[in-house]
Design an enzyme around this catalytic site. Sequence first.
Site, PDB file in Angstrom:
ATOM      1  CG  HIS A  63     -31.555 -35.146 148.379  1.00 25.26           C
ATOM      2  ND1 HIS A  63     -32.640 -35.797 148.917  1.00 25.26           N
ATOM      3  CD2 HIS A  63     -31.883 -33.824 148.347  1.00 25.26           C
ATOM      4  CE1 HIS A  63     -33.581 -34.897 149.202  1.00 25.26           C
ATOM      5  NE2 HIS A  63     -33.145 -33.705 148.866  1.00 25.26           N
ATOM      6  CG  HIS A  88     -35.056 -30.061 145.525  1.00 30.50           C
ATOM      7  ND1 HIS A  88     -34.593 -31.265 145.075  1.00 30.50           N
ATOM      8  CD2 HIS A  88     -34.924 -30.091 146.872  1.00 30.50           C
ATOM      9  CE1 HIS A  88     -34.206 -32.004 146.112  1.00 30.50           C
ATOM     10  NE2 HIS A  88     -34.386 -31.309 147.215  1.00 30.50           N
ATOM     11  CG  ASP A  89     -31.978 -29.320 148.229  1.00 31.43           C
ATOM     12  OD1 ASP A  89     -32.843 -28.555 148.717  1.00 31.43           O
ATOM     13  OD2 ASP A  89     -31.903 -30.528 148.512  1.00 31.43           O
ATOM     14  CD  GLU A  92     -32.348 -24.470 151.551  1.00 35.74           C
ATOM     15  OE1 GLU A  92     -32.770 -25.450 150.937  1.00 35.74           O
ATOM     16  OE2 GLU A  92     -32.463 -24.334 152.774  1.00 35.74           O
ATOM     17  CG  ASP A  93     -28.351 -26.646 150.074  1.00 36.18           C
ATOM     18  OD1 ASP A  93     -28.836 -25.845 150.895  1.00 36.18           O
ATOM     19  OD2 ASP A  93     -28.714 -27.828 149.975  1.00 36.18           O
ATOM     20  CG  ASP A 154     -36.786 -32.290 149.420  1.00 37.39           C
ATOM     21  OD1 ASP A 154     -35.762 -32.997 149.438  1.00 37.39           O
ATOM     22  OD2 ASP A 154     -36.868 -31.168 149.988  1.00 37.39           O
TER      23      ASP A 154
HETATM   24 MN    MN Z   1     -33.899 -31.680 149.277  1.00 39.99          MN
END
Ligand code: MN
Length: 748
Positions: A63, A88-89, A92-93, A154
């Site tokens: 992704h 980008h993630d 957060e993840d 995204d």
């Molecule tokens: Mn994303």
Amino acid sequence: MVEYSPADEILIEEKWQELEEACRKAKVFRREDDWQFVRRAFFLAKEAHKGVRRRSGEPYVIHPIEVALIAVREIGLGKKSVVAALLHDVVEDTEYTLEDISRIFSPKIASMVDGLTKMSGVFNTDSSEQAEYFRKVLLTLSDDVRVIIIKIADRLHNMRTLGAMPHNKQIKITSETIYLFVPLAHRLGLHAIKSELEDLCMRYRFPEEYEEITRKIDDTETERQAYIEKFMAPIRAVLDKNKFQYEMTARVKSIYSIWNKMRRKNIPFEEVYDLFAIRIIFKTTPFPSEKTQCWQIYSCVTDIYKPHPDRLRDWISMPKSNGYEALHSTVMGPDGIWVEVQVRTQRMDDIAERGFAAHWKYKHQTIAQEEDGLDKWLRQVRDALNSPTESAHEFLDNFKLSLYKRDIVVFTPKGDAHTMPYGATVLDFAYEIHTNIGNHAIGAKVNHRTQPITTRLNTGDQVEIITAESARPKAEWLDVVITSKARQTIQDWLKGERQDNIEYGMRHLEESLAEYNVTLNGRVLRKLMAAYECRNKDELYSKIGAGIIKLDNLEQLLKENASRKILKFWKLLIPGTTTTGDEDLDDDATTLDDTLAVDENAPHEPVFEMAECCEPIPGDRVVGYRDPQSGHIIVHKSTCDKLIRLAAQYGENIIREQDIRWSQQKAVSYLASVEIYGIDRPSIVLDLTKVITADFSINMRAISIQSHDGIFEGTISLYVQDIDSLNMLLDNIRKIKGIERVKRLLNT
Ligand code: MN
């Protein structure tokens, strides 16, 4: 935690190769360590997301690579954006923190990732919080538009892979997309992405309609292609002959826009006549100018097919605010079918498809104006975000609206073009030019005609703002402006002014009361509030401070109960105004009709009459003329033409100046006429009468107002006590919004 399988490794490696290739093709890497920089981001993402899979089953890290690919290939973003897209993630993840990112990459990358992380959080909260949160997020990231663009990339990838999601998630995600991402993409000029997002939304939300239109487009394909060939052939011949290097394609409208048109016009698919448009994209030669070459092609096309006179759009001379440039024309093709032809250079096409991001690519040949467009939009976003008065919901709605709003282009007298939002008024434009010009605006010459500040501007208007030193922002102005910049400036000004006025007004009232040994207390305040028709003490103070309420009659007022004159005039001028103490109203009636000024101190007890021709008032230099018939002494101003004529012919009837002195008696009023000129607006008469009736020493006899072409002209006949109070009144009238000129009418 499951590590990557050999099959995963192959898949990831392939994607990464694809990204590397795309980056090289787009010349993202300028130096070899640029590549290393991006590679490090790839490894970090791969490491951070290991063992995690998307709903489709593929490793999660695919992704972010896809998002980075969209950023490079479809939008044309650079190295930092690719890195931020890859990461980008991550925050957060995964376990990685912003500090890690900052340390490994740079604080700039960390701040971009931070913006992206925050934006993700927005969509996981409930809707009311979402609005406020989104606002905060936009506020933090609006400095860097790339963060918004990566977020759109995204979203695009998530939409492309939406099929794997459960239905309820599809609804949530498509709704967000339609609500926010489509307008954002539109505003940023990401046309291709905007269309794709719309089509994807439709596909998941209205699958039958989507299928039907798709099928019909396929069904008519052969027929359409034949027509397109027939249409293009003669154009091709001419362009070849003229040695243009071009590509001519036919582009079918997006499914969504066809559907939209069918719904909007309530027509079946078969009646959508502009199903496709012809696009001519050409390579420019160094000479003549880009623009000239576009028009040369236009000329070639319209030599063959007649153009529709109303459907020529020149987005080259005046690009759209999202940066779009092209020449659009609709021509009559074979079989009497209207066909839209779009002419663009390669550069324009790039910008049209990829939006503002493509501008960076063309920086060396981009005109400053284009960069301004984006800067300006960002500034507007920032202005809107900084406006604390709007609720988060209001903000979001306005913001969304502003993304779709058509723009108008307005010119200064020197020909400078300013892009303004649709619906902008003269006052918005004044603030657009300069805060000071806005604060002192009283009107404008729009296309050489004087117009009020409330006038809504149209594209192509030439606007010259008229200012007056004495003009000040007013609360009503807030209803006139639509740009957040103007709104904010006015609000700030009013807030400051009101506070100043309240403080000054209170001090002034205290001092004035002290002269009569009265202290400012609740009882006195209530009395004054009633007398001056103020709803609260702040209003009273601020009106005193602003000079709207004069305290000349304070002594009298402290004795009396309330002002009768004020009530009376409010009642006369504003039907329906409720008044108290009505029983007292008639007492004053006589002073209204009594124009005679009787000077009781005059030596021979003569009857004085104020000359109607010049209407002298106490304080004026005057000359008396004894009327042979009545024996009355007619008082003229010494400058009066009629008097000069009389004096020349009947000099013996002239009374010497020192023999007539103005009486100091206060009960007597004199008639004066005042001429007013300004910019018309709905409540100007009301404002005028408010100012006039606020002054106890002045009464109004007649008011006549004419308005034409937004210009307001009027004459007011007043009873005043002396020239000082008249001059004071004139000063106050000058302060009224829209009043350009006020002067005593000298009937000489
Ligand atoms: Mn994303």
